[in-house]
Write a protein that holds these residues in place. Structure first.
Motif, short mmCIF file in Angstrom:
data_model
loop_
_atom_site.label_atom_id
_atom_site.label_comp_id
_atom_site.label_asym_id
_atom_site.label_seq_id
_atom_site.Cartn_x
_atom_site.Cartn_y
_atom_site.Cartn_z
N TYR A 91 6.78 -0.98 0.61
CA TYR A 91 6.65 -1.55 -0.72
C TYR A 91 6.16 -0.44 -1.66
O TYR A 91 5.24 0.29 -1.33
N THR A 92 6.78 -0.35 -2.83
CA THR A 92 6.32 0.56 -3.86
C THR A 92 6.18 -0.28 -5.13
O THR A 92 7.14 -0.93 -5.54
N VAL A 93 4.99 -0.28 -5.72
CA VAL A 93 4.76 -1.09 -6.91
C VAL A 93 4.06 -0.28 -7.99
O VAL A 93 3.25 0.60 -7.70
N ILE A 94 4.40 -0.59 -9.21
CA ILE A 94 3.68 -0.07 -10.36
C ILE A 94 3.04 -1.28 -11.01
O ILE A 94 3.71 -2.27 -11.31
N ASN A 99 -4.32 0.56 -18.00
CA ASN A 99 -3.95 1.71 -17.20
C ASN A 99 -2.87 1.34 -16.19
O ASN A 99 -2.63 0.16 -15.93
N GLU A 100 -2.23 2.35 -15.61
CA GLU A 100 -1.16 2.12 -14.64
C GLU A 100 -1.63 2.50 -13.24
O GLU A 100 -2.23 3.56 -13.05
N LEU A 101 -1.35 1.62 -12.30
CA LEU A 101 -1.70 1.85 -10.90
C LEU A 101 -0.42 1.84 -10.08
O LEU A 101 0.35 0.88 -10.13
N TYR A 102 -0.17 2.94 -9.37
CA TYR A 102 1.00 3.08 -8.51
C TYR A 102 0.52 2.99 -7.07
O TYR A 102 -0.43 3.67 -6.69
N ILE A 103 1.16 2.12 -6.28
CA ILE A 103 0.79 1.98 -4.88
C ILE A 103 2.05 1.96 -4.02
O ILE A 103 2.98 1.20 -4.30
N LYS A 104 2.05 2.79 -3.00
CA LYS A 104 3.09 2.72 -1.97
C LYS A 104 2.36 2.27 -0.71
O LYS A 104 1.35 2.88 -0.33
N PHE A 105 2.85 1.19 -0.09
CA PHE A 105 2.20 0.69 1.12
C PHE A 105 3.24 0.10 2.05
O PHE A 105 4.40 -0.09 1.67
N LYS A 160 0.06 5.70 -0.39
CA LYS A 160 -0.14 6.61 -1.53
C LYS A 160 -0.61 5.78 -2.72
O LYS A 160 -0.07 4.71 -2.98
N VAL A 161 -1.59 6.30 -3.42
CA VAL A 161 -2.15 5.62 -4.59
C VAL A 161 -2.30 6.62 -5.73
O VAL A 161 -2.78 7.73 -5.52
N GLU A 162 -1.87 6.21 -6.92
CA GLU A 162 -2.07 7.01 -8.13
C GLU A 162 -2.61 6.09 -9.21
O GLU A 162 -2.14 4.96 -9.37
N LYS A 164 -6.44 6.08 -0.84
CA LYS A 164 -7.68 5.31 -1.10
C LYS A 164 -7.45 4.30 -2.22
O LYS A 164 -7.03 4.66 -3.31
N LEU A 165 -7.76 3.05 -1.92
CA LEU A 165 -7.56 1.98 -2.88
C LEU A 165 -8.80 1.11 -3.05
O LEU A 165 -8.93 0.39 -4.02
N SER A 166 -9.76 1.21 -2.14
CA SER A 166 -10.92 0.32 -2.17
C SER A 166 -11.76 0.48 -3.44
O SER A 166 -12.36 -0.48 -3.92
N TRP A 167 -11.81 1.67 -4.02
CA TRP A 167 -12.54 1.90 -5.26
C TRP A 167 -12.03 0.96 -6.35
O TRP A 167 -12.79 0.47 -7.17
N TYR A 168 -10.73 0.68 -6.35
CA TYR A 168 -10.14 -0.21 -7.36
C TYR A 168 -10.31 -1.68 -6.99
O TYR A 168 -10.76 -2.48 -7.80
N THR A 169 -9.96 -2.01 -5.76
CA THR A 169 -10.00 -3.43 -5.36
C THR A 169 -11.43 -3.97 -5.39
O THR A 169 -11.63 -5.12 -5.78
N ASN A 170 -12.40 -3.18 -4.99
CA ASN A 170 -13.80 -3.63 -5.01
C ASN A 170 -14.33 -3.79 -6.43
O ASN A 170 -14.98 -4.79 -6.74
N ASN A 171 -14.08 -2.81 -7.30
CA ASN A 171 -14.65 -2.81 -8.65
C ASN A 171 -13.92 -3.72 -9.63
O ASN A 171 -14.56 -4.38 -10.44
#
Length: 94
Positions: A19-22, A29-35, A48-50, A59-66
């Motif tokens: 899965y690749t999502v923007i 802001n824009e968050l790009y995740i490939k999972f 991959k996370v941008e 690393k994605l936990s900084w975003y999901t937690n906050n």
């Protein structure tokens, strides 16, 4: 889930579906995740996370937690659930 899906690329043909999502974040802001979904572990894993063009590795936990106030697993599962429904895909090992 506060984040909105803007663009999706779904590749079910791989051993583990990719899965690749923007996403558009609440702050604009824009968050790009490939999972992918890893059958061996039976869970979704970020590859991959941008965030606004800045590479965050996997690393994605900084975003999901906050921002989302949930775990990475729960966040990716919600996203994948929407994508799987759209493409009528069921996670079943081939």
């Amino acid at each position: 889930m506060q984040t909105k899906i803007k663009k999706v690329k779904f590749e079910p043909e791989y051993k583990n579906p990719n899965y690749t999502v923007i996403l558009e974040c609440p702050q604009g802001n824009e968050l790009y995740i490939k999972f992918d979904y890893t059958y061996a572990m039976k869970k979704y894993m970020p590859l991959k996370v941008e965030y606004d063009g800045v590479d965050k590795g996997a690393k994605l936990s900084w975003y999901t937690n906050n921002v989302e106030k949930m775990t990475v697993d729960a966040f990716l599962e919600k996203i994948a659930e929407k994508i799987n429904k759209k493409y009528n895909f069921k996670n079943e090992e081939k």
